[in-house]
Design an enzyme around this catalytic site. Structure first.
Site, PDB file in Angstrom:
ATOM      1  N   SER A 258       0.834  -1.195   0.000  1.00  0.00           N
ATOM      2  CA  SER A 258       0.000   0.000   0.000  1.00  0.00           C
ATOM      3  C   SER A 258       0.872   1.250   0.000  1.00  0.00           C
ATOM      4  O   SER A 258       1.793   1.395   0.801  1.00  0.00           O
ATOM      5  CB  SER A 258      -0.908  -0.006   1.234  1.00  0.00           C
ATOM      6  N   GLY A 259       0.568   2.169  -0.913  1.00  0.00           N
ATOM      7  CA  GLY A 259       1.334   3.404  -1.021  1.00  0.00           C
ATOM      8  C   GLY A 259       2.472   3.354  -2.002  1.00  0.00           C
ATOM      9  O   GLY A 259       3.208   4.328  -2.151  1.00  0.00           O
ATOM     10  N   THR A 263      -1.996   2.206  -8.189  1.00  0.00           N
ATOM     11  CA  THR A 263      -3.148   2.798  -8.878  1.00  0.00           C
ATOM     12  C   THR A 263      -2.711   3.789  -9.950  1.00  0.00           C
ATOM     13  O   THR A 263      -3.219   3.776 -11.077  1.00  0.00           O
ATOM     14  CB  THR A 263      -4.071   3.486  -7.854  1.00  0.00           C
ATOM     15  N   ASN A 304      -1.303   5.525   3.169  1.00  0.00           N
ATOM     16  CA  ASN A 304      -1.507   5.926   1.781  1.00  0.00           C
ATOM     17  C   ASN A 304      -2.714   6.849   1.716  1.00  0.00           C
ATOM     18  O   ASN A 304      -3.753   6.569   2.316  1.00  0.00           O
ATOM     19  CB  ASN A 304      -1.735   4.682   0.909  1.00  0.00           C
ATOM     20  N   SER A 307      -5.463   4.778  -0.969  1.00  0.00           N
ATOM     21  CA  SER A 307      -5.253   3.330  -0.894  1.00  0.00           C
ATOM     22  C   SER A 307      -6.402   2.593  -1.555  1.00  0.00           C
ATOM     23  O   SER A 307      -7.572   2.875  -1.296  1.00  0.00           O
ATOM     24  CB  SER A 307      -5.140   2.897   0.569  1.00  0.00           C
ATOM     25  N   SER A 308      -6.070   1.632  -2.439  1.00  0.00           N
ATOM     26  CA  SER A 308      -7.092   0.807  -3.079  1.00  0.00           C
ATOM     27  C   SER A 308      -7.595  -0.221  -2.077  1.00  0.00           C
ATOM     28  O   SER A 308      -6.848  -1.118  -1.685  1.00  0.00           O
ATOM     29  CB  SER A 308      -6.516   0.098  -4.310  1.00  0.00           C
ATOM     30  N   GLY A 519      -1.520  -4.607  -2.038  1.00  0.00           N
ATOM     31  CA  GLY A 519      -0.234  -5.241  -1.802  1.00  0.00           C
ATOM     32  C   GLY A 519      -0.171  -5.925  -0.444  1.00  0.00           C
ATOM     33  O   GLY A 519      -1.108  -5.885   0.360  1.00  0.00           O
ATOM     34  N   GLU A 521       0.490  -6.678   3.331  1.00  0.00           N
ATOM     35  CA  GLU A 521       0.325  -5.793   4.476  1.00  0.00           C
ATOM     36  C   GLU A 521       0.777  -6.500   5.745  1.00  0.00           C
ATOM     37  O   GLU A 521       0.455  -7.681   5.957  1.00  0.00           O
ATOM     38  CB  GLU A 521      -1.135  -5.345   4.624  1.00  0.00           C
TER      39      GLU A 521
END
Length: 1123
Positions: A258-259, A263, A304, A307-308, A519, A521
């Site tokens: 994440s981050g 995206t 993030n 974040s998705s 991603g 985590e």
């Protein structure tokens, strides 16, 4: 990879090898080259360790010469004979570590003066240092900031020459080690070069700022191959070219934590594909799906800003011409709420009033995080962007209003509160602004909302039981309803987008899929969400391993090329821990979720009981357990696992949504019921709906397997996104964080495998078909293998750069690109030459045709003119000679002849005039005949129309007659009713008693009976007189209205038949007259009924009186006529 030849003339004591050399076979290498085994660290690809000499020691070591095959003796090259590296360290300097053993092309290294090395600092970071002096096993180093350190020589790692600093492909590094890779990425990152190749994988480091690497200029450069540096554009271009060339679907898999920028990377790839495959307008719609999906599917987290919280697979379809013809989006995972803040900040005043919107910090769901904005992001502007994107993807204004209504309903659901009603903590909802707003937005009643949130229907032993919910249960039910409502809304939005992007008839089956998924985590406290996310990343990592490690090495062995197998870390054991039945993590979680009395602690104990022997599992104290993932060990807290896995939306909530008047909740409820058609056999069930639902983990696993099946049918292209720091700030590079992500993504292993292998391969038939025309001689009769070998020899491709297998040719990195460039240039030359030849031939033919036509026309015209002139001269000379001979000596005859000629000329003029007159007459006759034909056709059309009008008129007359008969019947009925009413009232008119008379009544036979108990009030007479006057007015109104309606109907009939002229539409006026008549009839009937009621009241005083008997006809009459 370049091979190394070492020729030793005189060995020095300083160049003693540490151990015996172990060489791997390399069949494709030239026979006249030898390998050195100077280092104890074995090269994975069969190449020995590099041995070099420091410049200060050249005279002492003049017998050692180092050369690299494939490179000329350039003094600036680090591979030339003058290249400066270090000499071999003394024997017994230390055995290589386990980490060093994995890097096959990292030679044994001894620190020499003024040479660059990497040393590890106390904080774990690697620093590039310069060797000052070496003494025994120690070396004195100078750091870039000027500090001096003394470290063990064996702890140092060799640094690459300065000429290799910042190379764009990690495979080009001379020393491929962890610090070398970290330093190269950091060097490029400091210069805003965020993309680096790692063999077939693109590494993208998030800059956390805008970098000048995008736009139409860069798109054109990568499309025209004027740029070849690593970029997302290059990956997208490669996928598009391979799809066209191989006619195989492609996929671009973007992964990272994440981050890391997944995206944004996906959007950049879509922009490039849209630019190259655009032209039909659909590509703009595809790009506009990003604001919608990000608004409804992304959220700000601690790690993030965007974040998705869901996985997204965009499958872009292409036509036979390579143009985008449609797309399809698939999502999976959890959702979150950018749109909530955007709606609160950007909704227009009319929408705010309609939805009763408040500020973001006033909603319970939003004020829990105490974060209401993102730096540099305007939520109001983003809301306008989302609405514009909805318009572009053809989501109607009505549907947009419904979407925002559901978003507002979710926010208001969070504000619904409860009040305790008894000692058992049972609750009911509080009827306040929140509850009333929710009912208004969803289109339901307060009672339905209260029933859905505070009570639960259960079926036990075929008996329905209503259970009251406690406060905690009611809150969970409310939150589950809000979550399900938002999740259904998100799925519905994706369906609408897919309808807008639906693939047309030009679909060819070719597509490029772009996967943007969450991603790996690992937090201080990891719950069910991290459990699912990390499981998905384990599966994706196996897909990565399968394509870049397993399949590659298996293909080498199957095709019979000389290949030394390289070991790599496989995560199959971890996947077995998750998926194994019946004792896998997912199976045990599902099993425990079906028991009503199970708790998170019993689930943790069951895991420890059954899985303690698994190497990837470790039990912790209490409710915790740990899993050894490919990216490292992660500890999970089972608190909430069972409840989140069930995530059941009870039948009461589904029925509540079905009862709502709004269209979207009804649609969501219908879809929920349709998805519960396949019940799961479980030992306990709360309701019919509960027993028919898959658990969250099983749904997630099913979606993940569908995703993997789709990816397995494509040719993958991998992009690994790296987050350089956790602060989300530019120009900060944390080595430990980057190294952990490189290991998690398998980038280091990819470089090692790809550098020692052959990443490009092609069948003999395809290779010969594609490049055979480049040969200088005709090879049409030869087999594909011979043609392929001839091509390789003709273009002088080095033997170590390829291998010939049973069915395919295998190339090292970059070789097929050279052939492609040669092929494209040759084709360009051939096509250009052919085009020029064809154009030159056509131009010559065109010029020749023009010359021939001009000369031929000139010759024909001249010949015709000459013939006419000759004939005219001959005729004239003959006539004149004849006339002269006849008229010689006779002047009178000559005069007569002249008069005759003058008359003949005049007659000739008249004849010409008459001929032109006849031509004009003939033209007029033809025109008149055409006009007559047109008039006949018009006449036929008019007759047909006249026949249609006559038919319609007959229909209208029949309708008018029917309506007139109906009106006459109704009029006669009303008239008879009035006449009967008049007669009845006339009978009631009897002489009234004087003011002093108080007690007079009559029997039905007319006999007078005087009794004090049967007195009639004086007001009866007055009321009766008033009733008579009302009846009279009704009669007058009836006569007047009946006359008016009759006159109007008669007038409209005359207008319709043409007997009267009026600028109005008789059909429309007739319908309007009928409506007026019906309304008046209804009103008139109601007034008659009111009069009946009044008369009934007057007669209710004495049921046996003659008046009551006389009024009985009234009820029967009105029942049949006006009820």
């Amino acid at each position: 990879m370049a091979s190394v030849e070492v020729r030793s003339v005189r060995k020095s004591a300083a160049l003693r090898p540490r151990g015996p050399g172990k060489l791997q076979p390399a069949r494709s290498m030239p026979l006249d080259y030898r390998y050195s085994a100077a280092g104890g660290r074995k090269a994975a690809n069969g190449v020995g360790a590099r041995v070099a000499v420091a410049p200060e020691e050249e005279e002492e070591e003049e017998g050692v010469e180092v050369g690299v095959v494939g490179f000329e003796g350039d003094a600036d090259s680090p591979y030339s004979s003058q290249a400066a590296t270090t000499e071999e360290s003394p024997a017994g300097a230390g055995s290589p570590s386990q980490r060093d053993a994995r890097w096959g092309d990292t030679s044994s290294y001894g620190a020499r003066k003024k040479h660059r090395v990497f040393c590890q600092l106390p904080n774990g970071d690697w620093a590039l240092c310069t060797v000052i002096t070496t003494s025994g096993d120690d070396s004195v180093l100078k750091l870039p900031e000027g500090k001096v350190l003394r470290l063990k020589t064996e702890s140092l790692e060799a640094a690459n020459p300065e000429i290799l600093d910042g190379v764009d492909d990690l495979m080009q590094l001379s020393y491929l080690s962890e610090p070398s890779v970290l330093y190269n990425l950091q060097y490029r990152y400091s210069q805003d070069l965020i993309y680096t190749k790692a063999g077939p994988v693109l590494v993208a480091v998030n800059p956390f700022k805008k970098v000048p690497l995008y736009g139409n200029e860069y798109i054109d450069a990568y499309r025209n191959k004027t740029k070849d540096s690593p970029h997302v554009y290059a990956i997208a271009d490669s996928a598009l070219r391979e799809m066209k060339r191989d006619e195989v679907n492609q996929s671009i898999i973007i992964s990272g934590e994440s981050g890391a920028g997944k995206t944004e990377t996906a959007k950049i790839a879509m922009q490039y594909l849209a630019s190259l495959g655009g032209g039909g307008g659909i590509e703009y719609e595809i790009l506009q799906t990003n604001p919608i999906l990000e608004a409804f599917g992304n959220a700000k987290t601690l790690r993030n800003d965007n974040s998705s919280r869901f996985g997204k697979l965009i499958e872009i379809h292409f036509s036979t011409t390579g143009r985008i013809c449609g797309a399809m989006i698939q999502t999976f995972g959890e959702r979150s709420y950018h749109i909530f803040y955007q709606l609160c900040a950007g909704a227009p005043a009319s929408l705010r009033d309609k939805l009763n919107m408040k500020k973001a910090d006033e909603y319970k769901y939003l004020k829990q995080s105490c974060c209401y904005s993102i730096a540099g992001v305007d939520d109001a502007q983003m809301f306008r962007t989302v609405t514009e994107a909805m318009n572009i993807v053809h989501i109607s204004k009505e549907d947009q209003d419904n979407v925002f209504t559901m978003v507002s309903a979710v926010l208001w659901l969070g504000d619904v509160s409860f009040t305790v009603i008894d000692n058992e903590n049972h609750v009911e909802i509080v009827v306040d602004e929140a509850a009333e707003t929710v009912t208004r937005l969803l289109g339901c009643s307060i009672e339905d909302l209260n029933l859905a949130l505070s009570k639960r229907h259960m079926k036990v032993n075929n008996e329905n039981i209503v259970q009251k919910l406690t406060l905690s249960q009611a809150i969970d039910t409310r939150d589950a309803l809000a979550k399900s409502l938002y999740a259904s809304l998100f799925e519905w939005l994706v369906e609408q987008i897919n309808k807008s992007l639906s693939v047309g008839k030009r679909r060819t089956g070719r597509s490029i899929s772009i996967l943007d998924i969450y991603g790996f985590e690992s937090f201080d406290r990891n719950s069910f969400e991290q459990f699912c996310i990390n499981y998905a990343n384990e599966r994706l990592q196996q897909h990565f391993n399968r394509h870049l490690f397993k399949l590659e090495q298996e293909e080498y062995v199957e095709d019979g090329i000389d290949w030394a197998k390289v070991e790599f870390e496989d995560n199959q054991n971890c996947l077995n821990l998750f998926e194994k039945k019946p004792l896998g993590l997912l199976s045990l979680l599902d099993e425990e979720s079906t028991f009503p009395n199970a708790t998170d602690l019993t689930f943790a104990n069951k895991l420890k009981q059954h899985l303690n022997n698994n190497s990837c599992f470790r039990g912790e104290r209490g409710k915790a357990f740990a899993v050894r993932h490919y990216a490292g060990e992660v500890a999970y807290d089972t608190s909430g696992f069972l409840e989140k896995n069930r995530d059941l939306l009870h039948m009461d909530s589904i029925q509540f949504l079905a009862k709502c008047k709004s269209s979207l909740p009804q649609m969501f409820a219908s879809k929920m019921l349709s998805q519960s058609d396949n019940p799961l056999p479980v030992p306990y069930r709360n309701s019919a709906a509960d027993s028919q639902k898959l658990s969250v983990a099983m749904k997630f696993k099913g979606q993940l397997f569908q995703l993997m099946q789709r990816l397995e049918s494509t040719t993958p292209h991998f992009i690994r996104c790296i987050k350089p720091n956790n602060l989300q700030l530019p120009a900060i590079y944390e080595q430990g964080l980057v190294l952990q992500q490189l290991k998690c993504c398998g980038v280091l292993e990819v470089v090692r495998i790809s550098r020692s292998g052959y990443p490009t391969r092609m069948t003999h038939q395809k290779f010969a078909r594609r490049y055979g025309f480049l040969l200088l001689e005709d090879v049409a009769s030869q087999d594909p293998l011979s043609v392929s070998v001839a091509i390789l020899h003709q273009f002088n491709i080095l033997p170590e750069m390829y291998q010939v297998g049973y069915t395919k040719l295998f190339f090292r990195t970059g070789q097929i690109g050279k052939l492609e460039d040669t092929r494209n240039r040759t084709l360009h030359v051939i096509r250009g030459e052919n085009a020029r030849k064809m154009y030159s031939s056509l131009a010559r033919k065109h010029r020749a045709a023009i010359i021939l036509q001009r000369n031929l026309k000139c010759w024909l015209a001249r010949r015709y003119f000459v013939n006419i002139r000759k004939a005219s001269v001959v005729i004239q000379s003959g006539i004149r000679g004849c006339l002269v001979r006849r008229c010689a000596g006779n002047v009178d005859l000559l005069n007569v002849l002249r008069e005759f000629e003058s008359k003949k000329e005049a007659e000739g003029d008249q004849i010409l005039i008459k001929a032109s007159f006849l031509a004009e007459l003939q033209r007029r006759i033809l025109k008149a005949e055409a006009t007559v034909r047109e008039k006949d056709e018009e006449n036929e059309m008019l007759q047909q129309r006249l026949q249609q009008y006559e038919n319609r008129w007959s229909e209208y007359e029949q309708k008018m007659k029917a309506m007139e008969e109906m009106w006459q019947k109704q009029m006669r009925s009303l008239q008879s009713s009035l006449s009967v009413a008049k007669k009845s009232l006339a009978l009631d008119e009897t002489p009234r008693m004087s003011d002093s008379s108080v007690d007079q009544s009559w029997e039905s036979n007319g006999v007078h009976i005087g009794s004090a108990s049967q007195l009639v009030p004086r007001t009866v007479g007055r009321e009766m007189n008033a009733s008579i006057s009302v009846i009279s007015r009704l009669a007058e109104e009836f006569e007047q209205r009946s006359q008016v309606f009759a006159d109007d109907a008669k007038f409209l009939v005359e207008v319709k038949s043409g007997q009267a002229d009026a600028s109005l539409n008789p059909d429309m006026e007739l319908r309007r007259l009928k409506q007026n008549f019906d309304s008046w009839k209804k009103d008139f009937g109601s007034r008659i009924r009111e009069t009946k009621v009044i008369l009934n009241k007057l007669g209710s005083g004495n049921e046996s009186s003659p008046n009551s008997v006389k009024r009985k006809w009234w009820g029967r009459l009105n029942t049949s006529k006006f009820s």
